[in-house]
Write an enzyme that holds these catalytic residues in place. Sequence first.
Site, mmCIF file in Angstrom:
data_model
loop_
_atom_site.group_PDB
_atom_site.id
_atom_site.type_symbol
_atom_site.label_atom_id
_atom_site.label_comp_id
_atom_site.label_asym_id
_atom_site.label_seq_id
_atom_site.Cartn_x
_atom_site.Cartn_y
_atom_site.Cartn_z
ATOM 1 N NE ARG A 299 -3.997 -1.481 0.371
ATOM 2 C CZ ARG A 299 -3.995 -3.132 -0.902
ATOM 3 N NH1 ARG A 299 -3.386 -2.828 -1.935
ATOM 4 N NH2 ARG A 299 -4.925 -3.047 -1.153
ATOM 5 C CD GLU A 328 -2.903 3.352 -5.996
ATOM 6 O OE1 GLU A 328 -3.036 2.141 -6.518
ATOM 7 O OE2 GLU A 328 -1.552 2.289 -5.837
ATOM 8 C CG HIS A 347 -2.102 -0.821 -7.231
ATOM 9 N ND1 HIS A 347 -2.967 0.036 -6.714
ATOM 10 C CD2 HIS A 347 -2.118 -2.030 -6.895
ATOM 11 C CE1 HIS A 347 -3.251 -1.198 -6.047
ATOM 12 N NE2 HIS A 347 -3.141 -2.277 -5.680
#
Length: 611
Positions: A299, A328, A347
């Site tokens: 994270r 993000e 990601h």
Amino acid sequence: MALATPLRHLLPVAAAPSTAPDPAGPSLTTPRALSLPRSRLRSSLAASPSPEPRPRSVTAAAASAAAGRPTVLVTEKLGPAGLDLLRAFANVDCSYELTAEELRAKVSLVDALVVRSGTRVTREVFEAARGRLRVVGRAGVGIDNVDLQAATEAGCLVVNAPTANTVAAAEHAIALLAAMARNVAQADASLKAGKWQRSKYVGVTLVGKVLAVMGFGKVGSEVARRAKGLGMDIIAHDPYAPVDRARAIGVDLVSFDEAISTSDFISLHMPLTPSTAKLFDDETFAKMKKGIRIINVARGGVVDEDALLRALDNGTVAQAALDVFTEEPPPRDSKLVQHENVTVTPHLGASTTEAQEGVALEIAEAVIGALRGDLAATAVNAPMVPAEVLSELSSYVILAEKLGRLVVQLVAGGSGVKVVKVVYSSARDPDDLDTRILRAMVTKGIIEPISSAFVNIVNADYVAKQRGLQIIEERILLDGSPEIPLDSIQVHLTNVESKFAGALSDAGDIRVEGKVKDGSPHLTLVGSFSVDVSLEGNLILCRQIDQPGVIGKVGSILGKMNVNVSFMSVGRTAPGKQAIMAIGIDEEPEKEALKLIGDTPSVEEFVFLKL
């Protein structure tokens, strides 16, 4: 795949719970019911014969879901296999890129919500659901975008998909580790730009280097296994990881400070919680060896990105490989993303074809199971009971709920229930008997009949606390075989008045006990009287003088009133003294039948109980 055990009466189901305010104050107050001592029989029969039904808000959508298919809202893209599975069970609404306002508007019309990392399921979302939302499924591991406290208070089960993308995330961490060590991304960009810079992109070898795995869960342990295959020495930090599991794969668990100060590489695999937010800050970087290399596929929020940028600039951190970011997507002008010594990916930890399909199937199965009333092993805001334990205790959770439902009906109207003692008798060592689900079940049985609260395994402890109900658990260690998890469960209510004096123990508590026999719950003790009656349908308890003919007379009354008797058991203190007759019946008797039982000679008191 998610493992599940049927516990439909305990878990959230696709039906709208009550939205009416709970009349219960700081303690639980029992409703009026049949007053049972014979001297007060006539006035008692004029009172309400059972607790008033709890109000339920039933919208048209809720009624439709209860009668047929539930509705599932999917707010982010899910693999086709998972969607197909959901559509075979429920009505599926795929609405992507919803604003917060649009999500709140839709959520009151659905029974389940499936999200990935991009949808924030806040307290406002649960409040907007008005009790309709029973399940939130997070397609992935992290659940930091879901307000778990608000979900728990709302009785909404939150499930995730923690296993399907484990290998993909671990592989991506290893890919970033190797790419960073050998400058793969930078060399690729340089060569494509027409340059040939062999001397600039000299890397470092992995063999013999120390890798600190921060967070030794599913992904972290898989990274450790793969890194050992590369010849690295592995240490790990995780305050909750079992030492024996780490040792089994050749990993030493160390303190946080030792991990960050002695390693050459650090791979982050910890969740984002209040205690881990910006854990890697200036102070933490200052404790590291100069030239440390960091990988983060967990994270973004666990790293203070400004502090990381400073550590890169001053040489404390030689390189970083990042798959996740605080925001993000990150800003286009992010200095961290543009830094020459940082390798970045958008990601991609779970982004393999196999993982995406596996996650979709895993979360679909978990959501469907929860809507059916099964307890998924991936529930994150319910007691985390292993599937094999759930299977073993399934009969006992039914018994626990029945005992709670029974004992609260023995309390005289107006008495406040404040303290409940649950006593487990077992030959097992206490460490080998997980009773959290049993405690939740007793709580459900006690609270629901006398309150408008909707209670399930998710919110049982919270609801009990809100109502000032203290649950005390005790264990009695027996001699015998530990193969059977429990011999019996007793439930005591202390400092309350009983409407049925025969239910009082020598200590003055209302006491009932039950056992599981041939897979079915049985009542085995009322007060000080031993009985044996199956806890099915409804129950009549009679206290009488032990003399011939009483059992026959009561049975005859029920027969004449067309009430079917399923079980009957009698316990007595001594011949000719006090006795309790426990009668299992299928139907609720007419008031006339109950009056005739109360008028029977030698019957001193009786009570009718709904189970």
